[in-house]
Design a protein around this motif. Structure first.
Motif, PDB file in Angstrom:
ATOM      1  N   GLU A  85       0.790  -1.230   0.000  1.00  0.00           N
ATOM      2  CA  GLU A  85       0.000   0.000   0.000  1.00  0.00           C
ATOM      3  C   GLU A  85       0.825   1.285   0.000  1.00  0.00           C
ATOM      4  OE1 GLU A  85      -3.204  -0.171   2.832  1.00  0.00           O
ATOM      5  OE2 GLU A  85      -4.082  -1.927   1.847  1.00  0.00           O
ATOM      6  N   ARG A  86       2.016   1.202  -0.571  1.00  0.00           N
ATOM      7  CA  ARG A  86       2.739   2.447  -0.838  1.00  0.00           C
ATOM      8  C   ARG A  86       2.066   3.152  -2.016  1.00  0.00           C
ATOM      9  NH1 ARG A  86       6.345  -1.460   0.526  1.00  0.00           N
ATOM     10  NH2 ARG A  86       7.695  -0.995   2.316  1.00  0.00           N
ATOM     11  N   ARG A  87       2.145   4.478  -2.028  1.00  0.00           N
ATOM     12  CA  ARG A  87       1.463   5.270  -3.056  1.00  0.00           C
ATOM     13  C   ARG A  87       2.431   6.258  -3.694  1.00  0.00           C
ATOM     14  NH1 ARG A  87      -2.112   8.454   0.112  1.00  0.00           N
ATOM     15  NH2 ARG A  87      -0.909   7.721   1.913  1.00  0.00           N
ATOM     16  N   LEU A  88       2.161   6.546  -4.955  1.00  0.00           N
ATOM     17  CA  LEU A  88       2.939   7.523  -5.712  1.00  0.00           C
ATOM     18  C   LEU A  88       1.967   8.515  -6.330  1.00  0.00           C
ATOM     19  CD1 LEU A  88       5.650   8.422  -7.033  1.00  0.00           C
ATOM     20  CD2 LEU A  88       5.146   6.811  -8.884  1.00  0.00           C
ATOM     21  N   CYS A  89       2.190   9.803  -6.111  1.00  0.00           N
ATOM     22  CA  CYS A  89       1.280  10.799  -6.678  1.00  0.00           C
ATOM     23  C   CYS A  89       2.061  12.042  -7.078  1.00  0.00           C
ATOM     24  CB  CYS A  89       0.169  11.157  -5.693  1.00  0.00           C
ATOM     25  SG  CYS A  89       0.699  12.144  -4.278  1.00  0.00           S
ATOM     26  N   SER A  90       1.411  12.911  -7.844  1.00  0.00           N
ATOM     27  CA  SER A  90       2.023  14.163  -8.276  1.00  0.00           C
ATOM     28  C   SER A  90       1.213  15.338  -7.746  1.00  0.00           C
ATOM     29  CB  SER A  90       2.086  14.225  -9.808  1.00  0.00           C
ATOM     30  OG  SER A  90       0.777  14.348 -10.348  1.00  0.00           O
ATOM     31  N   VAL A  91       1.809  16.509  -7.849  1.00  0.00           N
ATOM     32  CA  VAL A  91       1.143  17.761  -7.495  1.00  0.00           C
ATOM     33  C   VAL A  91       1.095  18.613  -8.758  1.00  0.00           C
ATOM     34  CG1 VAL A  91       1.388  19.922  -6.220  1.00  0.00           C
ATOM     35  CG2 VAL A  91       1.746  17.757  -5.064  1.00  0.00           C
ATOM     36  N   ALA A  92      -0.068  19.169  -9.038  1.00  0.00           N
ATOM     37  CA  ALA A  92      -0.228  20.008 -10.230  1.00  0.00           C
ATOM     38  C   ALA A  92      -0.720  21.393  -9.832  1.00  0.00           C
ATOM     39  CB  ALA A  92      -1.207  19.365 -11.217  1.00  0.00           C
ATOM     40  N   ASN A  93       0.097  22.386 -10.077  1.00  0.00           N
ATOM     41  CA  ASN A  93      -0.318  23.778  -9.935  1.00  0.00           C
ATOM     42  C   ASN A  93      -0.720  24.098  -8.496  1.00  0.00           C
ATOM     43  OD1 ASN A  93       0.030  23.822 -12.799  1.00  0.00           O
ATOM     44  ND2 ASN A  93      -1.995  22.911 -13.003  1.00  0.00           N
ATOM     45  N   LEU A  94      -1.705  24.941  -8.304  1.00  0.00           N
ATOM     46  CA  LEU A  94      -2.141  25.337  -6.970  1.00  0.00           C
ATOM     47  C   LEU A  94      -3.569  25.838  -7.076  1.00  0.00           C
ATOM     48  CD1 LEU A  94      -1.839  28.901  -6.473  1.00  0.00           C
ATOM     49  CD2 LEU A  94       0.131  28.097  -7.756  1.00  0.00           C
ATOM     50  N   THR A  95      -4.209  25.990  -5.940  1.00  0.00           N
ATOM     51  CA  THR A  95      -5.533  26.609  -5.904  1.00  0.00           C
ATOM     52  C   THR A  95      -5.457  27.879  -5.069  1.00  0.00           C
ATOM     53  OG1 THR A  95      -6.294  25.501  -3.886  1.00  0.00           O
ATOM     54  CG2 THR A  95      -6.587  24.302  -5.966  1.00  0.00           C
TER      55      THR A  95
END
Length: 326
Positions: free
Chosen positions: A266-276
């Protein structure tokens, strides 16, 4: 300073003072931080810039003119202008508090002219008041390194042991917030970068070392700010079961093939896009409480190419900032 084509030097060009349209403000730029995203644009790694283009998206200045219908700001107000410059406000992303993913979004210094200039026209909805604690130079890196770093930190969840790969502008800000929140920070730098490792320890990192090495403990989460895909399997190997690896950049070299065993458990890989805009409101409320202190190296606006070269070579401690006014 204008980019006429990717992989070319910026050129000094005289441009008439622009006029703000309805809902927009004309900002007289005081400072603009130099971001790694600017390098990706100038070096042609982001493929669809507006050309010719004025780069830069970490802008601090004062409102010089206001267009019709402007309500949030008045003449003389100090404001910050970040990467996210406009969204449609009607798509499935905008209407579900995910405006950072808007398909029609426009970005300062990429699809809109940015802050490597004396003036910028900006949509007032995407400008923010700057806390009085910060000088213009100190505040500039908060507008991307701070905001994207803050969003990446949120994606890391409640991780108590946090790894940070790439100790540049974003890392030096987020380390301070993580320590304020009671987290342990483990900093990973380019191999042999003893100065960067000492900088990380001076900001409260409990351990600092070369990126290929393993920390003394397994981490709960890791944030990768360096645009190096080969760091992904290394970070996954160093997080514990259920841990998350967050890729915090807009561009990264190819991620090498990796064993499923690195993701299993259950390791996870994700990205961050821009901002709000909500990210910005939360961050600018939190930063003075820490208080976040930025380390900056300033350059005259006409030295923009030199500042970019030093960032590319890893020769900036903290953040590079262009001073747009004498």
């Amino acid at each position: 300073m204008v980019l006429s084509a990717p992989r070319r030097r910026l050129e000094e060009v005289e441009i008439p003072e622009p006029e703000p349209g309805p809902g927009h403000v004309l900002v007289r730029n005081n400072t603009c931080a130099v971001c790694r995203t600017d390098l990706h644009v100038v070096d042609g790694e982001l493929k669809s810039p507006k050309l010719p283009l004025v780069p830069g998206h970490e802008i601090v200045g004062t409102v010089h003119q206001v267009g019709a219908g402007v309500e949030r700001f008045k003449l003389g107000d100090r404001v910050g202008v970040p990467w996210l410059g406009w969204t449609c406000n009607v798509c499935q992303y905008c209407t579900t508090e995910r405006e950072n993913l808007c398909d029609q979004a426009l970005f300062t210094g990429y699809t809109l002219d940015g802050g490597y200039a004396e003036y910028i026209v900006a949509d007032e909805r995407f400008c923010f008041p700057i806390p009085p604690l910060y000088s213009d130079a100190e505040a500039a890196p908060l507008l991307c390194a701070g905001l994207i770093g803050y969003r990446a930190l949120a994606k890391a969840g409640a991780a108590r042991r946090l790894g940070i790969y790439g100790f540049g502008a974003a890392a030096h800000i987020i380390t301070q917030i993580a320590r304020f929140q009671g987290r342990e920070v483990y900093a990973f730098t380019r191999a042999g970068d003893s100065q960067g490792q000492q900088f990380a320890r001076s900001l409260g990192a409990v351990w600092a070392g070369d990126a290929p090495t393993s920390p003394p403990v397994q981490m709960d989460a890791a944030i990768i700010f360096a645009p190096a895909g080969e760091l992904v399997p290394l970070a996954l190997r160093n997080v514990c079961k259920g841990g998350v690896v967050v890729c915090g950049g807009i561009h990264m070299s190819d991620i090498p093939s990796l064993s499923y065993a690195l993701l299993w458990e259950e390791r996870r890989l994700c990205s961050v896009a821009n901002l709000t805009r909500r990210d910005a409101e939360e961050f600018f409320s939190l930063a003075p409480q820490v208080p976040v202190r930025t380390t900056v190296q300033t350059f005259p606006l006409v030295w923009a190419n030199e500042a970019l070269a030093r960032l590319r070579a890893g020769k900036i401690t903290g953040a590079a900032v262009l001073v747009c006014r004498e």
